[in-house]
Write a protein that holds these residues in place. Structure first.
Motif, PDB file in Angstrom:
ATOM      1  N   UNK A 133       0.948  -1.405   0.256  1.00 35.19           N
ATOM      2  CA  UNK A 133      -0.095  -0.111   0.095  1.00 35.19           C
ATOM      3  C   UNK A 133       1.053   1.405  -0.075  1.00 35.19           C
ATOM      4  N   UNK A 134       2.016   1.291   0.937  1.00 34.69           N
ATOM      5  CA  UNK A 134       2.795   2.357   0.761  1.00 34.69           C
ATOM      6  C   UNK A 134       3.379   2.681  -0.770  1.00 34.69           C
ATOM      7  N   UNK A 135       4.051   1.511  -1.293  1.00 27.48           N
ATOM      8  CA  UNK A 135       4.688   1.514  -2.497  1.00 27.48           C
ATOM      9  C   UNK A 135       3.380   2.186  -3.683  1.00 27.48           C
ATOM     10  N   UNK A 136       2.287   1.786  -3.477  1.00 27.23           N
ATOM     11  CA  UNK A 136       1.280   2.276  -4.189  1.00 27.23           C
ATOM     12  C   UNK A 136       1.057   3.806  -4.349  1.00 27.23           C
ATOM     13  N   UNK A 137       0.997   4.260  -2.817  1.00 27.44           N
ATOM     14  CA  UNK A 137       0.759   5.486  -2.596  1.00 27.44           C
ATOM     15  C   UNK A 137       1.810   6.317  -3.137  1.00 27.44           C
ATOM     16  N   UNK A 138       3.277   5.708  -2.937  1.00 32.39           N
ATOM     17  CA  UNK A 138       4.217   6.662  -3.408  1.00 32.39           C
ATOM     18  C   UNK A 138       4.279   6.612  -5.070  1.00 32.39           C
ATOM     19  N   UNK A 139       3.976   5.631  -5.732  1.00 33.26           N
ATOM     20  CA  UNK A 139       3.729   5.425  -7.318  1.00 33.26           C
ATOM     21  C   UNK A 139       2.709   6.506  -7.660  1.00 33.26           C
ATOM     22  N   UNK A 140       1.694   6.632  -6.954  1.00 33.25           N
ATOM     23  CA  UNK A 140       0.304   7.362  -7.377  1.00 33.25           C
ATOM     24  C   UNK A 140       0.894   8.775  -7.146  1.00 33.25           C
ATOM     25  N   UNK A 141       1.637   9.215  -6.276  1.00 36.06           N
ATOM     26  CA  UNK A 141       2.063  10.588  -6.164  1.00 36.06           C
ATOM     27  C   UNK A 141       3.129  10.996  -6.954  1.00 36.06           C
ATOM     28  N   UNK A 142       4.046  10.347  -7.434  1.00 36.48           N
ATOM     29  CA  UNK A 142       4.836  10.259  -8.683  1.00 36.48           C
ATOM     30  C   UNK A 142       4.023  10.733 -10.046  1.00 36.48           C
ATOM     31  N   UNK A 143       2.758   9.954 -10.228  1.00 34.07           N
ATOM     32  CA  UNK A 143       2.033  10.196 -11.449  1.00 34.07           C
ATOM     33  C   UNK A 143       1.446  11.540 -11.314  1.00 34.07           C
ATOM     34  N   UNK A 144       0.872  11.918 -10.208  1.00 36.28           N
ATOM     35  CA  UNK A 144       0.157  13.304 -10.177  1.00 36.28           C
ATOM     36  C   UNK A 144       1.172  14.412 -10.357  1.00 36.28           C
TER      37      UNK A 144
END
Length: 144
Positions: A133-144
């Motif tokens: 979940x932490x990894x997905x949150x980091x990846x989603x922040x990078x996309x935004x």
């Protein structure tokens, strides 16, 4: 006298168990001090793990404190897998038993990965889900 000689091995076993218990207590106390710097941490006989923000630090517990510490960033991780007996396992279909239980962190560099050992499959699965979940949150922040 013969009875005294029969009790001698039992007495030796008692002192050995007390010594082992003392060493394990020292490991736990050293871990407790070490873990204060992290947001989330875990201890077991194979490894200690701490997470602060996107950094993961892990090492081997000893009575004097964790050794062989390694730190990496979740920003560098491509995938997190639960590995039991050298097979990747779905965290929703956990096996009941396994000899070698590890969380594998696969990095963007194709030849680099880190495996952190665990003693229990459910504990490794919960950590895997949390860090995923932490990894997905980091990846989603990078996309935004």
């Amino acid at each position: 006298m013969e009875r005294g000689l029969l009790w001698l091995p039992l007495l030796a076993a008692f002192f050995w168990l007390a010594w082992q218990g003392s060493k394990e207590y020292q490991k736990i106390e050293a871990y407790r001090t070490w873990a204060e710097q992290f947001d989330k941490a875990k201890y077991d006989i194979y490894a200690v793990l701490g997470q602060k923000g996107d950094s993961i630090t892990w090492g081997k517990p000893t009575p004097k404190g964790p050794i062989k510490l390694e730190t990496f960033s979740l920003h560098d991780v491509q995938e997190i897998c639960l590995v039991v007996d050298d097979r990747t396992i779905d965290t929703e279909k956990l096996p009941e038993k396994g000899r070698a239980i590890e969380l594998e962190f696969v990095f963007r560099e194709p030849t680099k990965s880190v495996r952190i050992p665990f003693t229990e499959i459910p504990l490794a699965a919960e950590w895997g889900k949390y860090l995923q979940r932490q990894l997905h949150q980091i990846k989603s922040e990078l996309i935004e």
